[in-house]
Design an enzyme around this catalytic site. Structure first.
Site, short mmCIF file in Angstrom:
data_model
loop_
_atom_site.label_atom_id
_atom_site.label_comp_id
_atom_site.label_asym_id
_atom_site.label_seq_id
_atom_site.Cartn_x
_atom_site.Cartn_y
_atom_site.Cartn_z
N THR A 192 0.84 -1.20 0.00
CA THR A 192 0.00 0.00 0.00
C THR A 192 0.87 1.24 0.00
O THR A 192 2.07 1.17 0.24
CB THR A 192 -0.95 0.04 1.21
N GLY B 2 -4.69 7.23 8.01
CA GLY B 2 -4.41 6.31 6.92
C GLY B 2 -3.51 5.21 7.45
O GLY B 2 -2.65 5.48 8.29
N SER C 74 4.64 0.56 0.93
CA SER C 74 5.60 0.12 -0.08
C SER C 74 5.98 1.20 -1.08
O SER C 74 7.10 1.26 -1.54
CB SER C 74 5.06 -1.10 -0.82
N ALA D 244 1.94 4.99 -7.79
CA ALA D 244 1.22 3.89 -8.44
C ALA D 244 1.82 3.54 -9.80
O ALA D 244 1.75 2.38 -10.23
CB ALA D 244 -0.26 4.24 -8.60
N CYS E 231 5.33 1.62 -8.23
CA CYS E 231 5.25 0.54 -7.24
C CYS E 231 4.16 -0.47 -7.61
O CYS E 231 2.99 -0.10 -7.72
CB CYS E 231 4.97 1.13 -5.85
N THR F 188 0.95 -0.71 -5.37
CA THR F 188 0.15 0.51 -5.25
C THR F 188 -0.66 0.67 -6.53
O THR F 188 -0.14 0.50 -7.62
CB THR F 188 1.07 1.74 -5.05
#
Length: 181
Positions: A9, A53, A132, A165, A168, A171
């Site tokens: 995440t 979060g 991550s 995103a 990774c 993500t």
């Protein structure tokens, strides 16, 4: 105690131009497999005054969120004090010590990272990132704050998470971004 390795995440919080936003992607991974693509890793507490979060084990994160909310209620909604007390318990309590998660917490004035090693960090430059893809998101947010100061905190979080995103594999682009009231 070995540091917890949080994968799967990315959570990014930004304090910029007097406002705060916290966002996360929606991917849940089991090993190298995407288990779910639209997980909500952002939660509002105290009627939206605090946004959290989490990264790590979902069950562990929910346990921590419950404990954090208890601490908030026990310390007159003082976010920093509640975070410190949670971190103390997390580090010393036999049950909590085994939880594998991290949290970013924010109110309208402050941004913190809480870890299971007893750390409560006020991040440099008003950028908190965990998970991550955290280093990618943090690097992007740092550059955006420096070179595009006209952007809002929410815009910086959105772009930072999108850049993470793109890089990774743990993500994705299903983002949820919230601002504390």
């Amino acid at each position: 105690m070995a540091p917890v390795k949080i994968r799967s995440t990315t959570v990014l919080g930004v304090y910029h131009n007097g406002e705060v936003a916290v966002g996360a992607d929606g991917q849940a991974s089991m090993g190298n497999t995407v288990a779910k693509s639209n997980v909500k890793k952002i939660r509002k507490l105290l009627d939206g005054k605090i946004v959290t979060g989490f990264a790590g084990s979902t069950a562990d994160a929910f346990s921590l969120l419950e404990k954090f909310e208890e601490k908030l209620n026990g310390y007159s909604h003082n976010m920093k004090r509640a975070a410190i007390e949670l971190a103390k318990d997390w580090r010393t309590d036999r049950y909590l010590r085994k939880l594998e998660a991290m949290m970013v917490v924010a109110d309208k004035n402050e941004l913190l990272i809480i870890s299971g090693t007893g750390d409560v960090l006020e991040p440099d430059f008003g950028i908190a990132a965990i998970g991550s893809g955290s280093m990618y998101a943090q690097a992007a947010a740092t550059a955006l704050k420096k070179h595009a100061p006209h952007l809002t905190a929410e815009e910086i979080v959105r772009e930072g998470l999108n850049i993470a995103a793109d890089i990774c594999v743990f993500t994705n682009h299903n983002l949820i971004i919230e601002k504390p009231l």
